[in-house]
Design an enzyme around this catalytic site. Structure first.
Site, PDB file in Angstrom:
ATOM      1  N   ASN A  84       5.451   5.682   5.842  1.00 39.74           N
ATOM      2  CA  ASN A  84       4.066   6.009   5.030  1.00 39.74           C
ATOM      3  C   ASN A  84       2.984   6.151   6.233  1.00 39.74           C
ATOM      4  O   ASN A  84       1.945   6.582   5.674  1.00 39.74           O
ATOM      5  CB  ASN A  84       3.789   5.432   3.835  1.00 39.74           C
ATOM      6  N   PRO A 138       0.762  -1.235   0.011  1.00 40.74           N
ATOM      7  CA  PRO A 138      -0.059  -0.019  -0.069  1.00 40.74           C
ATOM      8  C   PRO A 138       0.810   1.391  -0.209  1.00 40.74           C
ATOM      9  O   PRO A 138       0.505   2.255  -0.144  1.00 40.74           O
ATOM     10  CB  PRO A 138      -0.810  -0.140   1.182  1.00 40.74           C
ATOM     11  N   THR A 139       2.213   1.146   0.089  1.00 40.58           N
ATOM     12  CA  THR A 139       3.030   2.454   0.222  1.00 40.58           C
ATOM     13  C   THR A 139       3.364   3.247  -0.983  1.00 40.58           C
ATOM     14  O   THR A 139       3.002   2.449  -2.120  1.00 40.58           O
ATOM     15  CB  THR A 139       4.185   2.232   0.953  1.00 40.58           C
ATOM     16  N   CYS A 140       3.700   4.319  -0.850  1.00 37.22           N
ATOM     17  CA  CYS A 140       3.850   5.185  -2.103  1.00 37.22           C
ATOM     18  C   CYS A 140       5.254   5.144  -2.366  1.00 37.22           C
ATOM     19  O   CYS A 140       6.114   5.901  -2.548  1.00 37.22           O
ATOM     20  CB  CYS A 140       3.688   6.599  -1.726  1.00 37.22           C
ATOM     21  N   ASP A 141       5.838   3.667  -2.533  1.00 38.96           N
ATOM     22  CA  ASP A 141       7.336   3.490  -3.161  1.00 38.96           C
ATOM     23  C   ASP A 141       6.951   2.414  -4.177  1.00 38.96           C
ATOM     24  O   ASP A 141       6.522   1.427  -4.007  1.00 38.96           O
ATOM     25  CB  ASP A 141       8.035   3.009  -2.046  1.00 38.96           C
TER      26      ASP A 141
END
Ligand SMILES: *Cc1c(COP(=O)(O)O)cnc(C)c1O
Length: 377
Positions: free
Chosen positions: A367, A323-326
């Site tokens: 995050n 789910p993270t922005c990476d």
């Protein structure tokens, strides 16, 4: 393979996801089976695989010893009442003040693989039992531990001579054939190497007494693995083949095989999307990813089995991501994973055999996602 105890816990408690649930009875079964199959080996559970206090305590009650890598792991064991004589400081990379700290608390068994580390041991742990880790290729392992640890057999021989000269107890040799090792032949090769060194060192007046066989026994993920019986047999065949009737003291350091199959992660589907690309693969985003416990999906090395409430119907290829922005937070893209076509946002999925190398691999809150919550039952 459904673990009813874990299924009931999840149904009754409805814990927030993602979470890991460990069935301590499975850990106990794993320990007892290893004990039975390798009666000559003293078991040192590799604490790093899962350091939950309840789990370490269950193993303490069963009589296990512990392989630790840091002051923190040593304190954990001592705090639970593990006697210092049941603790090995098995990391080959230690600060001298941490060696002194362990020595002060009674720990007398230490690993090394270099001259500089040996000198630290001689200074901070005088007279302690030491063993040198020999470098292994780790072919056949899904999670190799090669290159970073161990030295060549020749150097190991010279260092053991030096250990004796420095007043340490030149106790034995260790190796690790690589984690999730699927090639049973690796133990024969490794034991052959250390047996050769035993003989060479005897000629130099250093009588070694111990072989530390490390870890490497597998957990079943997507691919079936040979039963633990086959591994135990391969190890004992290797030992008798190379040492004949003069079998040394044996240590074994299982991590993954002790706890992997005891744990299930429950996760929730956050988003399902289609990027309009030709491959038509759906992207399934879970509420757990590389930064929240599934670090061993790095390079898609460990391929977990995934169960959904809609299994049985038609399936299609997916990319699985966290789910993270990476964008590094993709679990499986090259490996073909098929999930039900009617899988929906909000569905709970289970990631099986996740008892080892998960909780402590989760970030402290990248995050804003909390570290992986875990329960022992
Ligand atoms: C990690 C580790 C282990 C455990 O290995 P598994 O493959 O998980 O059984 C054992 N010994 C040492 C020194 C380790 O670093």
């Amino acid at each position: 393979m459904t673990n009813r105890k874990i299924a009931r816990f999840l149904a009754e408690n409805r814990p927030k996801t993602p979470c890991l649930v460990i069935d301590l009875d499975v850990v106990e079964q794993n320990y007892k089976r290893m004990r039975e199959l390798l009666p000559l080996a003293q078991i040192f559970y590799a604490v790093k695989a899962n350091p939950m206090p309840e789990l370490v305590d269950r193993l303490r009650l069963l009589g296990s010893s512990f392989d630790t890598a840091s002051r923190g792991e040593i304190d954990l064991c001592l705090g639970l009442g593990v006697g210092a004589e049941r603790i090995s400081f098995g990391n080959t990379i230690k600060k001298e003040r941490d060696i002194a700290y362990a020595y002060e608390r009674g720990v007398r068994l230490y690993a090394f693989d270099s001259e500089a580390e040996l000198r630290k041991l001689a200074a901070a742990a005088p007279g302690a039992r030491v063993f040198c880790r020999v470098l292994m290729e780790c072919g056949g392992a899904d999670w190799p531990l090669s290159r970073k640890f161990g030295c060549t057999p020749k150097m190991a021989g010279d260092l053991m001579v030096m250990a004796k000269e420095l007043g340490l107890d030149a106790y034995g040799l260790s190796f690790h054939v690589g984690s999730q090792q699927k090639d049973l032949g690796q133990w024969d090769h490794a034991v052959g190497q250390v047996a050769g060194l035993f003989a060479l060192l005897r000629e130099r007046d250093v009588d070694l007494r111990m072989v530390n066989l490390g870890g490497g026994f597998p957990t079943r993920y997507r691919q079936a693995v040979k039963p633990v019986e086959a591994y135990a047999q391969a190890v004992m065949n290797a030992v008798t083949h190379h040492f004949g009737n003069s079998i040394p003291e044996l240590l074994i350091e299982p991590g993954r095989s002790m706890v992997g199959n005891a744990g299930v992660i429950q996760s929730e589907v956050v988003l399902i999307s289609d990027k309009g690309l030709e491959d038509g693969k759906r992207w399934i985003y879970l509420d757990i990813g590389k930064f929240s416990g599934l670090a061993e999906t790095m390079d898609e090395s460990i391929k977990y089995r995934i169960r959904t409430p809609r299994d049985g119907g038609r399936t299609g290829s997916v990319v699985l991501a966290g789910p993270t922005c990476d964008s590094a937070d993709i679990l499986y893209e090259k490996t073909d994973y098929q999930l039900p076509l009617d899988l929906a946002v909000g569905d709970k999925v289970e990631i099986l055999a996740t008892g080892a190398y998960t909780t402590t691999y989760s970030s402290v809150g990248f995050n804003g996602f909390a570290p992986l919550k875990a329960y022992c039952i």
